[in-house]
Write a protein that holds these residues in place. Structure first.
Motif, mmCIF file in Angstrom:
data_model
loop_
_atom_site.group_PDB
_atom_site.id
_atom_site.type_symbol
_atom_site.label_atom_id
_atom_site.label_comp_id
_atom_site.label_asym_id
_atom_site.label_seq_id
_atom_site.Cartn_x
_atom_site.Cartn_y
_atom_site.Cartn_z
ATOM 1 N N GLU A 111 -4.370 6.224 -6.001
ATOM 2 C CA GLU A 111 -5.288 6.852 -5.060
ATOM 3 C C GLU A 111 -6.206 5.790 -4.497
ATOM 4 O OE1 GLU A 111 -7.234 10.208 -6.753
ATOM 5 O OE2 GLU A 111 -5.402 10.931 -7.690
ATOM 6 N N ARG A 112 -6.910 6.112 -3.481
ATOM 7 C CA ARG A 112 -7.787 5.159 -2.794
ATOM 8 C C ARG A 112 -8.810 4.528 -3.744
ATOM 9 N NH1 ARG A 112 -8.842 4.437 2.759
ATOM 10 N NH2 ARG A 112 -10.818 3.404 3.095
ATOM 11 N N ARG A 138 0.923 4.079 -3.027
ATOM 12 C CA ARG A 138 0.777 5.519 -2.806
ATOM 13 C C ARG A 138 1.971 6.276 -3.373
ATOM 14 N NH1 ARG A 138 -1.717 4.771 3.148
ATOM 15 N NH2 ARG A 138 -3.882 4.482 2.473
ATOM 16 N N ILE A 174 0.839 -1.198 0.000
ATOM 17 C CA ILE A 174 0.000 0.000 0.000
ATOM 18 C C ILE A 174 0.876 1.251 0.000
ATOM 19 C CG2 ILE A 174 -1.632 1.353 1.386
ATOM 20 C CD1 ILE A 174 -2.949 -1.363 2.119
#
Length: 67
Positions: A63-64, A58, A54
């Motif tokens: 992005e999420r 990033r 993760i």
């Protein structure tokens, strides 16, 4: 290393370590981001710790909402 090989197969990449594999990895514009997102999806399904991937996603600009 096994997770890298599985990510390659999911992404339909050439055989890991081959010249074509290195050529593909060095020319694919989104390869870092895509590879990390594929690794996260695989690791999540296998119940692995995702913290490192993760952070890499990033750093690669994910992005999420990316999947």
């Amino acid at each position: 290393m096994l997770l890298e090989r599985l990510a390659d197969r999911v992404m339909a990449a050439p055989t890991p370590g081959s010249r074509a594999w290195y050529a593909h990895r060095s020319t694919a514009a989104d390869s870092v981001k895509e590879r990390v997102l594929v690794r996260i999806a695989i690791a999540h399904q296998a119940h692995f710790d995702l913290a490192e991937d993760i952070a890499r996603a990033r750093a690669a600009g994910a992005e999420r909402a990316d999947r």
